[in-house]
Scaffold this active site. Structure first.
Site, PDB file in Angstrom:
ATOM      1  N   GLU A 198       8.208  -8.013  15.902  1.00 27.81           N
ATOM      2  CA  GLU A 198       7.182  -7.423  16.762  1.00 27.81           C
ATOM      3  C   GLU A 198       7.781  -6.840  18.042  1.00 27.81           C
ATOM      4  O   GLU A 198       7.435  -7.238  19.144  1.00 27.81           O
ATOM      5  CB  GLU A 198       6.118  -8.476  17.112  1.00 27.81           C
ATOM      6  CG  GLU A 198       5.376  -8.948  15.890  1.00 27.81           C
ATOM      7  CD  GLU A 198       4.039  -9.606  16.194  1.00 27.81           C
ATOM      8  OE1 GLU A 198       3.675  -9.730  17.376  1.00 27.81           O
ATOM      9  OE2 GLU A 198       3.364  -9.990  15.233  1.00 27.81           O
ATOM     10  N   GLU A 224       4.256 -12.461   8.724  1.00 30.24           N
ATOM     11  CA  GLU A 224       3.312 -13.334   9.441  1.00 30.24           C
ATOM     12  C   GLU A 224       1.918 -13.056   8.924  1.00 30.24           C
ATOM     13  O   GLU A 224       1.532 -11.890   8.747  1.00 30.24           O
ATOM     14  CB  GLU A 224       3.355 -13.097  10.953  1.00 30.24           C
ATOM     15  CG  GLU A 224       4.530 -13.771  11.623  1.00 30.24           C
ATOM     16  CD  GLU A 224       4.559 -13.597  13.138  1.00 30.24           C
ATOM     17  OE1 GLU A 224       3.487 -13.605  13.776  1.00 30.24           O
ATOM     18  OE2 GLU A 224       5.686 -13.462  13.667  1.00 30.24           O
TER      19      GLU A 224
HETATM   20  C1  GAL Z   1       2.668 -12.962  16.618  1.00 32.22           C
HETATM   21  C2  GAL Z   1       4.065 -13.382  17.055  1.00 32.22           C
HETATM   22  C3  GAL Z   1       4.228 -14.867  16.942  1.00 32.22           C
HETATM   23  C4  GAL Z   1       3.072 -15.569  17.581  1.00 32.22           C
HETATM   24  C5  GAL Z   1       1.794 -15.131  16.923  1.00 32.22           C
HETATM   25  C6  GAL Z   1       0.567 -15.825  17.482  1.00 32.22           C
HETATM   26  O1  GAL Z   1       2.350 -11.720  17.112  1.00 32.22           O
HETATM   27  O2  GAL Z   1       5.042 -12.741  16.281  1.00 32.22           O
HETATM   28  O3  GAL Z   1       5.424 -15.251  17.542  1.00 32.22           O
HETATM   29  O4  GAL Z   1       3.057 -15.249  18.928  1.00 32.22           O
HETATM   30  O5  GAL Z   1       1.651 -13.753  17.125  1.00 32.22           O
HETATM   31  O6  GAL Z   1      -0.604 -15.298  16.929  1.00 32.22           O
END
Ligand code: GAL
Length: 951
Positions: free
Chosen positions: A438, A513
């Site tokens: 990100e 993610e």
């Molecule tokens: C993502 C990020 C993670 C964490 C997550 C929480 O954007 O890559 O490290 O912060 O959000 O929702």
């Protein structure tokens, strides 16, 4: 003698060979030096409070060996706290609203200059017989910006909080004597937006090798699988820190998991020149190889030996696996030629009670918990992990995405990436390198495209066997996502995954993610005032998706290799969506202790291989009688029938990757689900309304501790008089430990809890003030203090004529104790300001301690709340040379406040306490007490067996 049967003869020969190998003494030595470090806080911007470090006229950057303050080998650290590594000072601190959101509001690091600098010092003896070896200090990771000195010599700075690093200390050693390691750690800046701890939170080793030796992380092993054999290609970097010139024999031997030789190769080569490195390689065939797999993680080891003139001068062992991996743009991921959906989770490395200082066995505990959930993959978000984590993944069968910290193409970025790959490349568990996550400034633009292309090619130049990914959260179809080898989708809500895939048909992809759902373990009704999020699997935000929605999407698209949930475990920091007073995240499938939230059973149903049937909520809903309750079943049975107090509430068909729901009017009793497959009842599951809390129950995750630093993770709960778990209790439990163990942390999974993680002695130092002196006309060290003429006191050591000193001096100094508790321990750590000395506390002569002739244990009865006075009568130290420096600092008072007993409240019926052996090998008894409850206790056996570590 009876001749054994041929089969046994062969076995016997094998065994002898295996034993001979195991016994071959490695000429290299890798000693863990985690124990016995002195620790104290320095200060970020007050030099006085940073022990005046860095103020010397000739600094440590001016002259080698000139480390000053605690960096000097002469510094007296006896009044500092004594501790063992790994150590995270942030987790020891209280919570504070002014603390950092991302770091979980601990009173440490950013914003707390008095708790952002930590000094560590350790003394080690190095025998005279080590002269001629190359000796180095190896750190697995320090958070962060560490500087290291050895006997006052500055060795270097490592800014990253996640890199391993090593310093050669050979020339600075005091052979046959004491040596001092000093480390200054500056955790004032954060690298991540998540809890990162503070201090030396990973292992430290002292390594001894021959000058001609295998370089650190110098072994690289790859495997190619053919029909009935595998080719193991290994290369080894050998470096010469000596003057040997000539031939050496390099032998590569592969051992299977039983220690049996599976192949060997020897080559004679010319040793590299002085301070040069050379790379040698081998190809060895292993017939009928047993492959490494997530279900059967079989490991081989490669032993590389160097022989110089027939003498073994180095031996290094590396574990590896034989396996093949492939990402396919149409069909997803393949392990050993078989399609395997990645059922993954993202995780930060911190845990209840211990923060980032995770004992090795806790890494295994956590990976096992993820496997129990049905998970087969782990993304190391967002930094190089602790080596033991990867070891656990190798040994337990967990696939890994290994991630570097920061994107860029400069030395900072590429050198760190290289370190990560060279350190980790032999782990069979690693299937992919991630070069970023990100990166909002560059994700969707050409800068991102250029950086990714370079980093990706750079990875390939070191390890051509694994693909590269980046976790991307915006700008799908452009920028990074248009060039990255494996598209890493961070969240379905962030873009149209199918549309991207249609544009990039040849690019494999996976959900790096997904989720970021909110849930509090054991909570079934959201209560924003209390910061409680119900654990029913729901969309966390309108544009995000539930775990079920996420899995349905990924599971039904073969082109997607799998999905990594954000996150497996809760972690400190990022207490989204609430913020203070919440201090840990809500994202985990498990809480920060590893206690499952209900989603674990959804995943177990569709990720695992076992039949699953789980009901939520619990059935202790006092006060809800008659109210309609949502009852959900997570199961992989074909049908599930629900009963309340034996009355059927209907049978329902389970949809694939789904769950079942009923509305049930609450009445206490037994809620039972029965699961069917092919019309046959295959399992049942109940939720019973328990009775009153009666007794504390302790359950360790293992009853025998076999490792010297082994741990037991103990579940603490309360049961009723039937022995049934009571899911709603919040009793405060107090713990007591006896025998060969110590408690290292407590937790309960409550994101709003501000209770202590650790109960440790508090050590403070009280400085001596107003040091004055009077000259005496004889050198008698008096037993009693005479009355001195008040007018004769003058500032001590001022304008002293060192050539013609008085026969003796009396010194006077004061120190203040703002509070005085008789339970505390007080010690005066004296530093010689004379040759012989007599010391008086508030007029009374005191004797040195038996353990340390320069330390005085002060009796609380002799101390005053407020001002106290020390007198020291001492004969002077004479200078031999004008430039000799004579100590003028008489020392410091240490106040040790004993910790209160360990305690923790249960949260929704559960707490966790982590116990570690103290190395003595004695059995451990843990007992737990609470008001109005029967006490609980457990006995743990300790059976240490020592496994020498070879690499
Ligand atoms: C993502 C990020 C993670 C964490 C997550 C929480 O954007 O890559 O490290 O912060 O959000 O929702």
């Amino acid at each position: 003698m009876k001749i054994p049967h041929l089969k046994y003869q062969i076995l016997f020969i094998f065994l002898i060979h295996a034993v001979a190998f195991a016994q071959e003494k490695s000429p290299r030595d890798l000693a863990l030096i985690d124990n016995g470090w002195h620790f104290a806080f320095g200060h970020l911007n007050d030099t006085d409070k940073d022990f005046n470090h860095g103020t010397a006229y000739f600094s440590y950057l001016s002259k080698t060996g000139n480390g000053d303050g605690p960096a000097s080998k002469l510094f007296d650290d006896r009044a500092w706290r004594l501790l063992d590594l790994p150590h995270d000072w942030a987790v020891e601190q209280p919570f504070n609203e002014k603390g950092s959101f991302s770091h979980g509001f601990k009173e440490a690091g950013k914003g707390f200059p008095e708790k952002s600098i930590g000094w560590y010092r350790k003394k080690i003896d190095i025998p005279a017989s080590d002269l001629g070896q190359v000796i180095s200090l190896k750190f697995d990771g320090v958070f962060r910006n560490s500087k290291v000195w050895f006997n006052g010599h500055f060795l270097g700075t490592e800014e990253s909080g996640y890199n391993g690093f090593e310093y050669d200390v050979t020339p600075y050693i005091n052979y046959g004597g004491e040596n001092t390691i000093a480390v200054r750690v500056d955790a004032s800046m954060e690298e991540g937006w998540f809890y990162e701890g503070a201090g030396i939170y990973r292992h430290v080793y002292l390594q001894k090798t021959n000058p001609l030796h295998i370089s650190t992380n110098g072994t690289s092993i790859t495997t190619e699988i053919e029909k009935d054999f595998a080719t193991v290609l290994s290369s080894v970097t050998i470096e010469n820190k000596g003057h040997y010139k000539g031939l050496i024999a390099v032998t590569y031997t592969i051992l299977d998991s039983n220690g049996k030789q599976a192949g060997t190769f020897t080559e004679k080569v010319i040793a590299p020149e002085f301070y040069k490195k050379a790379v040698y390689s081998s190809r060895i065939k292993v017939y009928n190889p047993k492959l490494w797999d997530v279900d059967d993680p079989n490991l081989y080891s490669l032993i590389v030996e160097i022989n110089q003139e027939n003498q073994l001068i180095d031996l290094h062992k590396t574990e590896f696996g034989i396996r093949s991996i492939r990402f396919d743009a149409e069909e997803g991921f393949f392990l050993n030629g078989k399609s395997l959906k990645l059922k993954g989770s993202n995780n930060h490395q911190n845990h209840a009670g211990v923060g980032t200082a995770i004992p090795d066995e806790l890494q295994y505990f956590r990976i096992k918990k993820l496997k129990e959930m049905g998970s087969n993959a782990y993304r190391c978000s967002h930094y190089p992990p602790t080596p033991e984590l990867l070891e656990a993944c190798d040994r337990l069968g967990m696939l890994v995405i290994d991630e570097t910290r920061l994107m860029g193409v400069n030395d900072l970025h590429l050198e760190n990436l290289k370190k990560l790959i060279e350190r980790d490349r032999n782990h069979p568990s690693i299937i992919c390198w991630s070069v970023g996550n990100e990166e909002w400034n560059i994700e969707g633009n050409s800068t991102g495209e250029r950086i990714t292309t370079t980093m990706q090619d750079y990875v390939k130049s070191i390890d051509p066997t694994r693909p590269v990914t980046v976790g991307i959260s915006s700008g799908f179809r452009s920028g990074i996502s248009s060039v990255v080898e494996i598209m890493g989708y961070n969240y379905m809500g962030n873009g149209d995954i199918d549309a991207h895939r249609n544009d990039f048909k040849h690019q494999p992809g996976m959900g790096t993610e997904e989720g970021s759902t909110f849930a509090t373990r054991g909570i079934y009704f959201t209560d924003d005032a209390k910061h409680y999020k119900s654990t029913y699997d729901k969309k966390p935000r309108p544009s995000f998706f539930s775990i079920e929605e996420g899995w349905k999407f990924y599971a039904t698209r073969p082109y997607l290799a799998g999905m990594f949930i954000w996150t497996g475990f809760d972690y400190r920091g990022e207490p989204t969506p609430y913020g203070w007073p919440s201090v840990t995240s809500y994202f985990g499938m498990m809480d920060i202790c590893g206690f499952p939230k209900d989603n674990v059973f959804y995943l177990k149903s569709w990720w695992g291989n076992e039949p699953v049937l789980h009901l939520l909520p619990h059935w202790n809903l006092d006060g809800m009688e008659g109210k309609e309750i949502d009852v959900w079943a997570y199961s992989n049975c074909e049908e599930v029938e629900l009963f309340l107090n034996k009355k059927s509430l209907g049978k329902k068909k389970m949809e694939q990757y789904g769950h079942l729901e009923w509305k049930v009017a609450y009445q206490p009793g037994t809620l039972e689900a029965v699961g069917y497959k092919n019309g046959k009842k295959i399992l049942s599951s109940t939720r019973k309304t328990s009775g009153k809390p009666e007794k504390i129950k302790l359950t360790p995750h293992q009853k025998i501790l076999e490792k010297k630093d082994g741990i037991a993770v103990v579940t603490v709960e309360v049961v009723d008089n039937n022995g049934w778990h009571v899911p709603t209790t919040n009793n405060e439990i107090t713990f007591d430990i006896k025998g060969g163990g110590k408690i290292i942390g407590v937790g309960n999974g409550d994101p709003t809890s501000h209770e202590k993680d650790k109960f440790i002695d508090t050590i403070t130092s009280v400085a001596l003030k107003n040091l004055e002196e009077q000259a005496l006309d004889n050198s008698l060290l008096l037993q009693q203090l005479p009355v001195f003429n008040e007018n004769n006191w003058k500032q001590a050591f001022e304008k002293r004529d060192y050539k013609n000193p008085a026969p003796a001096y009396v010194y006077r100094a004061s120190f203040d104790l703002n509070t005085l508790s008789k339970k505390d321990a007080f010690t005066f750590f004296y530093q010689k300001i004379g040759i012989d000395a007599a010391v008086f506390l508030n007029g009374k002569m005191i004797a040195p301690s038996s353990a340390d002739a320069q330390a005085y244990l002060l009796d609380a009865e002799d101390l005053n709340e407020g001002t106290n006075t020390l007198h020291i009568i001492a004969t002077p130290i004479k200078k031999v040379n004008d430039w000799d420096v004579v100590n003028t600092n008489p020392g410091i008072i240490q106040v040790l406040k004993h910790a209160e007993p360990w305690k923790r409240k249960l949260f929704n019926g559960l707490a966790q306490i982590i116990i570690q052996t103290d190395g003595s090998g004695k059995p451990i008894v843990l007992s737990a007490t609470a008001k109005d409850l029967k006490a609980g206790s457990i006995h743990l056996d300790v059976k240490h067996s020592v496994f020498p570590k070879l690499n």
